[in-house]
Motif scaffolding. Structure first.
Motif, short mmCIF file in Angstrom:
data_model
loop_
_atom_site.label_atom_id
_atom_site.label_comp_id
_atom_site.label_asym_id
_atom_site.label_seq_id
_atom_site.Cartn_x
_atom_site.Cartn_y
_atom_site.Cartn_z
N ASN A 1 -2.84 15.16 -2.41
CA ASN A 1 -3.38 16.07 -1.41
C ASN A 1 -2.47 17.29 -1.23
OD1 ASN A 1 -5.57 14.39 -0.97
ND2 ASN A 1 -4.57 13.26 0.71
N LEU B 1 9.13 11.04 -1.21
CA LEU B 1 8.06 10.20 -1.75
C LEU B 1 8.13 10.14 -3.28
CD1 LEU B 1 4.99 11.22 0.44
CD2 LEU B 1 6.29 9.10 0.56
N GLY C 1 0.80 -1.23 0.00
CA GLY C 1 0.00 0.00 0.00
C GLY C 1 0.82 1.27 0.00
N PHE C 2 2.15 1.14 -0.09
CA PHE C 2 3.02 2.32 -0.05
C PHE C 2 2.80 3.23 -1.26
CE2 PHE C 2 7.00 4.25 -1.54
CZ PHE C 2 7.27 5.10 -0.48
N GLU C 3 2.70 2.63 -2.44
CA GLU C 3 2.60 3.42 -3.66
C GLU C 3 1.29 4.19 -3.69
OE1 GLU C 3 3.09 0.58 -6.72
OE2 GLU C 3 5.25 0.32 -6.41
N ALA C 4 0.19 3.51 -3.37
CA ALA C 4 -1.11 4.18 -3.40
C ALA C 4 -1.17 5.29 -2.36
CB ALA C 4 -2.23 3.17 -3.16
N LYS C 5 -0.63 4.97 -1.18
CA LYS C 5 -0.63 5.96 -0.11
C LYS C 5 0.23 7.17 -0.48
CE LYS C 5 0.32 6.46 4.83
NZ LYS C 5 0.82 5.80 6.05
N SER C 6 1.38 6.91 -1.11
CA SER C 6 2.27 8.01 -1.50
C SER C 6 1.62 8.88 -2.57
CB SER C 6 3.60 7.45 -2.02
OG SER C 6 4.27 6.75 -0.99
N MET D 1 -1.54 9.33 -3.07
CA MET D 1 -2.60 10.10 -2.43
C MET D 1 -2.03 11.27 -1.63
SD MET D 1 -5.74 10.65 -2.09
CE MET D 1 -6.39 9.13 -2.83
N THR D 2 -0.93 11.00 -0.95
CA THR D 2 -0.30 12.06 -0.15
C THR D 2 0.16 13.21 -1.07
OG1 THR D 2 0.45 10.46 1.49
CG2 THR D 2 1.58 12.60 1.45
#
Length: 730
Positions: free
Chosen positions: A32, A53, A21-26, A28-29
């Motif tokens: 934002n 990131l 989930g690192f890529e999706a979370k990054s 999204m970060t």
């Protein structure tokens, strides 16, 4: 001794992977974070964390996806901003802190705000996505950098919303129009920012410059047509110059530098080039006449910018012809004396204008030369005579004895400049030589050095033959002085008897001096005749093959007169002296008695008596004449005029007649020379060749007369097949 050891590093058996989930979370970060930047809110992430990131995602092959998402997010935001500009909805929730603005000027403030926010936002975004920019975007030639992407998105959005782009252009034009009309203050910083945006987006030329130049042409065309008829020419020129300065400053303040050249050309064409013909003639006439050097210089500089110097030069030439003709057309005696001084002042005035106002332009110098040649040529004989008379007056001034060479040069150079325009230089020579003879014989010349300088100037312009006779006149005077000194020495040594009167004798070589008509002799006192006889014996003894002929018409004398108011000295001719001596002792004589006492021939006696009556030295008492006992003059020595106006007219005719005779010889020689070279020529061609070859003005009638003379003398003949053609006879 330490033995070598090999170090072997083996790769990981399993490739490292990021946490789940690192890529999706990054992604999204980062999304934002970009949203926060575009909304201009406070970020909760540090830029360094965001940069890491981006680096991690690029390392794990997510560069393309990251670039596409960033492009889409920025594109959406920019389209919304441009749409808001189009709808004119200004609110804090939509466009940050922009308050509502309704007019064109205020609209531009919102555009400025959008551009400033855009530049600041993409500067921040680029610093975060710098790793992506360097490792992914730059190697791919089809992709644009992060900054270039922002510019491209903004450009596309503006072009898609044509109304916004048109509104921006119209608003800028409206502000500039108000500035040109002085209808309000202009925020140069605002316009510089907005136009800088268009330039950076590479839509400056297509969206603004073309319409701006069209608006400029229309504005200044209307203004020029309105002001050219309402303002005086100097005021209009100042206005045009001021407008050019304003447009240059406009470029300096906020326009793109590339606009400068077409903008200035547009102003020049509408305000100046269109009205060159209308301004040239009246402008030159009024400004030259009023000696408005600065305004003429302004006109020259402005017209030069639009290639308008040809009409200006033509107007300058016409003014010279017209004004010069007024100077030389005067024929009465009162204006004749002022003609040459006025001509010299006119020439000096124009020379200064060419130097100071027309930047010593060769074309304007040539126009000056053409103009003077035209109007001086129209009154050639008259100007030649008056110029000789003017120089005679200068050379008789007593203050010339003390002037330096530089001062003498400055005094005579203007007259020589006018002399260069005189075509009938032979007429000038006749009058100048006659005046020179009078100056030398009557001791009226104040400086031999300056006389020699003048001869040198004439020789340099016209050649040695022109001054040959005049130089011989100077030699005669020098030889006469030496002969007189020898005579005095012989008297002192007792070789010659002492004469009763000390005579000043000038021995003139026949042929060198202007021919003087023999007017007969006159009765002189015995003391003078005895002195003449004494010198004549001395001279003929020294020069056995020479003969002296006394020319009383060229002689002068000083006659002393005693009046009740005091003593006077009259500088008179020999004829005048003979008559005045007849009135000694208060004698009053009839005309017959005067003729008998003076021994003067009838015609000469009539002229001489008239000159004495005009001078009021002699008075008529009934049928007799006598000295005027009531004569008054504030001067002790009075010079009595010798030549009355009728005699001057005869002298003028004589000089012209001699000049025509000399010209006939020159024309004959030129016709024979041309025919000898060409063998056969038509009548018109021959006349044209002669006119071009001779150095003086001559008419076709003069040449035709000489051609007939040469036909009679068998130098040339008429062609048997064509009567309009002449053949040379060898």
């Amino acid at each position: 001794f330490v033995p070598r050891r090999k170090i072997l590093i083996n790769p990981f058996k399993v490739k490292p992977r990021p946490p789940a989930g690192f890529e999706a979370k990054s992604l999204m970060t980062l999304q934002n974070a970009v949203a926060v930047i575009l909304r201009k809110d406070e970020m909760s992430f540090s830029r360094e964390e965001l940069y890491r990131l981006v680096e991690s995602l690029c390392i794990h092959k997510k560069s393309q996806e990251l670039y596409q998402k960033l492009n889409y997010q920025c594109k959406t935001h920019i389209q919304n901003i441009i749409r808001i500009l189009s709808d004119r909805k200004w609110g804090k929730a939509e466009v940050g802190s922009m308050p509502e603005r309704k007019d064109d000027g205020k609209f531009l403030y919102n555009v400025q705000k959008v551009w400033q926010d855009h530049s600041k936002q993409f500067s921040t975004i680029r610093s975060i996505f710098l790793y992506l920019d360097r490792t992914y975007v730059l190697p791919h030639l089809r992709l644009t950098s992060i900054r270039g992407m922002g510019l491209s998105l903004l450009r596309d959005s503006l072009q898609n919303e044509a109304s916004v782009l048109r509104h921006i252009s119209d608003a800028i034009l409206a502000v500039i129009r108000k500035d040109r009309l002085n209808a309000g203050s202009t925020d140069a910083s605002l316009l510089r920012t907005v136009l800088g945006m268009l330039s950076e987006l590479k839509i400056y030329s297509s969206s603004f410059e073309a319409s701006f130049l069209a608006e400029t042409i229309a504005f200044y065309k209307a203004e020029g047509e309105r002001l050219v008829s309402s303002l005086k020419i100097p005021e209009y020129l100042i206005h045009a110059e001021r407008r050019l300065g304003e447009e240059r400053k406009r470029v300096q303040d906020y326009l793109v530098e590339a606009t400068k050249r077409p903008l200035i050309e547009a102003v020049e064409q509408t305000l100046i080039a269109t009205h060159v013909k209308h301004l040239s003639k009246p402008g030159v006439e009024s400004l030259v006449a009023a000696n408005r050097k600065e305004d003429l210089q302004r006109m020259y500089v402005l017209f030069q910018r639009v290639d308008g110097l040809v009409p200006l030069r033509r107007a300058f030439l016409e003014y010279i012809k017209h004004a010069g003709a007024k100077i030389v057309e005067s024929k009465n005696a009162s204006t004749e004396e002022k003609m040459i001084p006025n001509l010299l002042a006119f020439k000096g005035h124009l020379d200064k204008l060419v130097l100071e106002s027309f930047a010593s332009d060769d074309e304007f110098s040539y126009a000056l030369k053409q103009g003077f040649e035209h109007f001086v040529g129209a009154a050639d004989y008259h100007v030649a005579e008056l110029l000789a008379r003017y120089l005679d007056g200068l050379l008789c001034r007593h203050h010339l004895r003390s002037v330096s060479d530089q001062e003498a040069e400055a005094l005579f150079s203007p007259a020589m400049a006018v002399f260069s325009y005189v075509q009938s230089k032979d007429i000038f020579r006749g009058h100048y030589q006659l005046d020179l003879g009078n100056r030398l014989l009557r001791n009226r010349s104040t400086s031999r050095k300056i006389e020699s300088m003048m001869l040198g100037k004439l020789r340099s312009v016209c050649g040695a033959e022109f001054t040959k006779a005049m130089e011989a006149m100077f030699r005669d005077i020098s030889n006469s002085e030496e002969e007189s000194e020898t005579f005095r020495k012989a008297i002192r040594d007792g070789k010659v008897g002492t004469p009763p009167v000390d005579l000043g004798i000038r021995i003139l070589t026949d042929g060198s001096w202007p021919e003087a008509k023999y007017e007969g002799g006159c009765n002189l006192p015995k003391e003078i005749t005895d002195s003449q006889l004494c010198f004549e014996k001395f001279y003929t003894k020294a020069h056995t093959n020479r003969k002296l002929v006394w020319q009383y018409e060229r002689s002068s004398a000083i006659v002393l007169a005693q009046y009740a108011t005091g003593r006077k000295e009259f500088e008179v001719s020999a004829f005048q002296a003979s008559i005045l001596l007849a009135f000694s002792g208060g004698n009053r004589l009839t005309a017959a008695e005067i003729a008998k006492a003076s021994g003067i021939e009838a015609k000469q006696l009539e002229r001489t008596m008239l000159s004495l009556l005009n001078a009021r030295i002699v008075k008529k008492y009934g049928d007799k004449y006598g000295a005027n006992d009531d004569y008054r003059s504030k001067f002790f020595r009075i010079k009595v005029a010798r030549v009355i106006p009728k005699a001057k007219a005869k002298e003028r005719q004589k000089i012209q007649k001699q000049a025509f005779a000399d010209r006939s010889v020159v024309i004959d020689a030129m016709v024979v020379r041309i025919m000898k070279m060409r063998k056969s020529l038509s009548h018109s061609e021959l006349i044209g060749e002669v006119v071009k070859s001779v150095k003086f003005a001559c008419t076709a009638k003069d040449i035709q007369t000489r051609i007939k003379n040469l036909l009679n003398r068998d130098f040339i003949e008429v062609d048997g097949n064509n009567p309009q053609v002449y053949n040379y006879r060898a």
